[in-house]
Design an enzyme around this catalytic site. Structure first.
Site, mmCIF file in Angstrom:
data_model
loop_
_atom_site.group_PDB
_atom_site.id
_atom_site.type_symbol
_atom_site.label_atom_id
_atom_site.label_comp_id
_atom_site.label_asym_id
_atom_site.label_seq_id
_atom_site.Cartn_x
_atom_site.Cartn_y
_atom_site.Cartn_z
ATOM 1 N N ARG A 136 -25.715 -38.307 -84.188
ATOM 2 C CA ARG A 136 -26.970 -38.555 -83.477
ATOM 3 C C ARG A 136 -26.908 -37.822 -82.137
ATOM 4 O O ARG A 136 -25.829 -37.595 -81.600
ATOM 5 C CB ARG A 136 -27.163 -40.044 -83.223
ATOM 6 C CG ARG A 136 -27.285 -40.876 -84.493
ATOM 7 C CD ARG A 136 -27.346 -42.355 -84.161
ATOM 8 N NE ARG A 136 -27.480 -43.156 -85.382
ATOM 9 C CZ ARG A 136 -26.460 -43.666 -86.057
ATOM 10 N NH1 ARG A 136 -25.216 -43.476 -85.626
ATOM 11 N NH2 ARG A 136 -26.657 -44.377 -87.150
ATOM 12 N N HIS B 142 -32.463 -34.423 -84.812
ATOM 13 C CA HIS B 142 -32.521 -35.344 -85.951
ATOM 14 C C HIS B 142 -32.773 -34.597 -87.262
ATOM 15 O O HIS B 142 -32.246 -34.980 -88.303
ATOM 16 C CB HIS B 142 -33.597 -36.403 -85.723
ATOM 17 C CG HIS B 142 -33.339 -37.675 -86.465
ATOM 18 N ND1 HIS B 142 -32.227 -38.468 -86.235
ATOM 19 C CD2 HIS B 142 -34.023 -38.281 -87.461
ATOM 20 C CE1 HIS B 142 -32.253 -39.506 -87.044
ATOM 21 N NE2 HIS B 142 -33.327 -39.417 -87.804
ATOM 22 N N HIS C 268 -24.494 -45.367 -90.846
ATOM 23 C CA HIS C 268 -25.597 -46.235 -91.252
ATOM 24 C C HIS C 268 -25.075 -47.627 -91.588
ATOM 25 O O HIS C 268 -24.059 -47.772 -92.268
ATOM 26 C CB HIS C 268 -26.311 -45.673 -92.489
ATOM 27 C CG HIS C 268 -27.209 -44.525 -92.195
ATOM 28 N ND1 HIS C 268 -27.671 -43.673 -93.160
ATOM 29 C CD2 HIS C 268 -27.751 -44.079 -91.023
ATOM 30 C CE1 HIS C 268 -28.451 -42.750 -92.609
ATOM 31 N NE2 HIS C 268 -28.502 -42.979 -91.318
ATOM 32 N N TYR D 179 -31.999 -39.904 -98.547
ATOM 33 C CA TYR D 179 -31.642 -38.495 -98.704
ATOM 34 C C TYR D 179 -31.758 -38.037 -100.155
ATOM 35 O O TYR D 179 -31.848 -36.856 -100.429
ATOM 36 C CB TYR D 179 -30.248 -38.220 -98.142
ATOM 37 C CG TYR D 179 -30.223 -38.409 -96.650
ATOM 38 C CD1 TYR D 179 -30.848 -37.485 -95.818
ATOM 39 C CD2 TYR D 179 -29.647 -39.521 -96.077
ATOM 40 C CE1 TYR D 179 -30.886 -37.670 -94.454
ATOM 41 C CE2 TYR D 179 -29.673 -39.720 -94.707
ATOM 42 C CZ TYR D 179 -30.293 -38.787 -93.904
ATOM 43 O OH TYR D 179 -30.332 -38.982 -92.553
#
Length: 199
Positions: free
Chosen positions: A35, A128, A154, A163
């Site tokens: 991130r 992102h 996550h 995804y």
């Protein structure tokens, strides 16, 4: 769902970087899937070249995790360190001369948008989007969702499962049960919209 970058676009993005600073930022983003807040907070001590890992300290939710350090990224990091010689933060801000502070999110956004413009990429490239692209490329390379979940940090597997929607390769690899049916050839079907009259 975001429109991800292809591997070729990622390569063009990195090659279009204006400086070693920008190139290293982009390579860390794509080489780790971190991130933007994690990249900004990255310290020199978080890079373990002996074990070939990058340690994320207090990522989202205050959790630590380890990420693999690729040889290509390590080579770039070493060249970058020899050039800039940062003391604490991997990406120190130039705004604070008296004490070393990390760069802001804006620097990451700027690096992405500038490189995208120079590379001729029309997509809105953000930190992102690069993270999404990395995760999708991992999935297409055959990595399982649980591993990708751990790498991304996550909490929930459902977050990682999105995804699957981005991966065209996975869509095309689905084994459709229709293919398993033993049915007659299509040329044996009647060419008529109307039901046959009873004899």
């Amino acid at each position: 769902m975001p429109n991800i970058l292809s591997k070729e676009e990622v390569a063009r993005l990195i090659d279009a970087s204006e400086s070693l600073f920008q190139r290293t930022l982009l390579m860390v983003l794509y080489g780790t899937g971190m991130r933007r807040s994690e990249v900004v907070a990255l310290k020199i001590d978080d890079i373990d070249s002996q074990r070939m890992i990058i340690r994320v300290i207090k990522g989202k939710g205050g959790k630590d995790r380890d990420l693999p350090l690729s040889p290509a990224l390590l080579e770039t990091l070493r060249a970058y360190w020899r050039w800039l010689k940062p003391r604490t933060y991997l990406f120190p801000s130039r705004m604070h001369r008296d004490r070393e502070q990390p760069i802001t999110d804006k620097t990451l956004w700027w690096a992405c948008s500038q490189a995208a413009r120079r590379a001729g990429i029309r997509k809105r490239v953000s930190p992102h989007l690069i993270r999404h692209s990395w995760a999708t490329h991992l999935l297409e390379a055959g990595n399982d969702l649980r591993t990708i979940q751990l790498l991304l940090g996550h909490e929930d597997l459902e977050t990682t499962a999105r995804y699957l929607h981005l991966s065209q390769q996975h869509l095309h690899q689905v084994s459709n049960p229709l293919e398993e049916l033993k049915i007659s050839a299509v040329d044996q079907s009647r060419r008529s919209y109307h039901r046959p009259l009873p004899s």
